[in-house]
Design an enzyme around this catalytic site. Structure first.
Site, PDB file in Angstrom:
ATOM      1  N   LYS A   1      -6.513   0.904  -3.870  1.00  0.00           N
ATOM      2  CA  LYS A   1      -6.142   0.244  -2.622  1.00  0.00           C
ATOM      3  C   LYS A   1      -6.369   1.173  -1.425  1.00  0.00           C
ATOM      4  CE  LYS A   1      -4.570  -2.867   0.206  1.00  0.00           C
ATOM      5  NZ  LYS A   1      -3.213  -3.426   0.221  1.00  0.00           N
TER       6      LYS A   1
ATOM      7  N   LYS B   1       0.033   3.056   9.402  1.00  0.00           N
ATOM      8  CA  LYS B   1       0.648   3.282   8.087  1.00  0.00           C
ATOM      9  C   LYS B   1      -0.420   3.459   7.009  1.00  0.00           C
ATOM     10  CE  LYS B   1       2.056  -0.217   5.591  1.00  0.00           C
ATOM     11  NZ  LYS B   1       1.414  -0.098   4.239  1.00  0.00           N
TER      12      LYS B   1
ATOM     13  N   THR C   1       0.857  -1.178   0.000  1.00  0.00           N
ATOM     14  CA  THR C   1       0.000   0.000   0.000  1.00  0.00           C
ATOM     15  C   THR C   1       0.896   1.232   0.000  1.00  0.00           C
ATOM     16  OG1 THR C   1      -1.699  -1.180   1.250  1.00  0.00           O
ATOM     17  CG2 THR C   1      -1.825   1.224   1.227  1.00  0.00           C
TER      18      THR C   1
END
Length: 301
Positions: free
Chosen positions: A174, A242, A98
């Protein structure tokens, strides 16, 4: 029938290891690399090819990157011992972490400058689907990149979404998925613990809610971890600061408010701060439990 490829996979974590197994099962020569030497040794014992990067790089047809973040991906590709300068023209990099769309575009340009193809290819589906070759892959890249990557995609995925002919749209999609997934896990934890305040234990919750409109894939996948008191990491809490951080960075650049994602991020940060960062992300429920004075189920001996 496509001739077997020589494929190097970087990152033998829960997702990468399953992908490496799927590539191997499809009949390709697969080399696995990871900072965890035990994971590398295990993969080789299961049939993974043996060889150093120096020895194999020039013969590789594809490189699959399944590391944690953009910094690690860039190190694999272009760091001191980066693989891209040693690849043959026409080889393809399939980049799965990602990352921000702009990072994907930068990596594509740098790969293309050395006649290496680049596919922006984030993955979704979890460790079990990775091991079964049943992932969903949100991919974007040139037709040449798709052609070069096709045998690997076929080995790893049940569904490949072709989202554009340049890098970036795969990573954008994503980010959309991760917004939903991160929010859904936090919402599941909130709902389970809210139910406990009303006398609804997690086992009963799991009998009822998956049959009702409030369910989600994340709820059905993660709530059993809470009911079992088992926080063995399949996807760790620390993934979410994250990933939701990336979502909020993208949102900020777009001048888009994402208050629900921001609220979910705070719960993951709290869970990590409590020392649960390396536990399964269902452990975000422990934040709610602590705040409400609840006792979550314990793992049975």
């Amino acid at each position: 029938m496509t001739a077997p490829l020589k494929v190097a996979l970087f990152g033998l974590g829960s997702m990468g290891y399953g992908m490496a197994q799927s590539i191997l099962r499809a009949g390709h020569s697969a080399y696995g690399f990871d900072v965890n030497a035990d994971a590398v040794a295990r993969f080789r014992a299961e049939g993974g090819s043996d060889g150093t990067l120096t020895d194999i790089a020039a013969d590789l047809d594809a490189v699959v990157v399944v590391v944690l973040n953009a910094a690690q991906a860039e190190t694999v590709l272009f760091g001191t011992d980066g693989i891209v300068p040693h690849l043959k023209p026409g080889a393809v990099v399939i980049c799965c972490p990602t990352v921000q769309p702009e990072f994907a575009r930068q990596m594509e340009a740098r790969c293309n400058a050395t006649d290496v193809q680049y596919l922006d290819a984030p993955i979704s589906g979890g460790a079990a689907k990775a091991a079964q070759g049943q992932l969903s892959i949100m991919a974007a890249g040139t037709p040449q990149a798709f052609d070069a990557a096709r045998p690997v995609l076929d080995a790893c995925a049940a569904t490949v979404f072709e989202l554009g002919d340049v890098a970036g749209p795969g990573s954008a999609m994503k980010a959309v998925n991760q917004l939903l997934a991160g929010v859904h896990i936090a919402a599941m934890a909130e709902a389970v613990t809210f139910g406990m305040t009303q006398g609804v234990d997690p086992e009963t919750f799991l009998k009822v809610i998956p049959q009702c409109a409030g369910t989600s894939w994340m709820l059905e996948n993660r709530a059993p971890h809470i009911a079992a008191g088992d926080y063995t990491p399949h996807s760790a809490v620390d993934i979410w600061p994250k990933d939701l951080g990336i979502v909020l960075d993208i949102a900020r650049c777009a001048k888009f408010g994402a208050p629900i994602a921001a609220a979910a991020l705070q719960q993951y940060l709290a869970a990590s701060g409590m020392g649960h960062g390396r536990e399964d992300d269902a452990a975000v429920a422990k934040v709610y439990a602590r705040n409400a004075g609840l006792t979550l189920p314990e793992k049975k001996a």
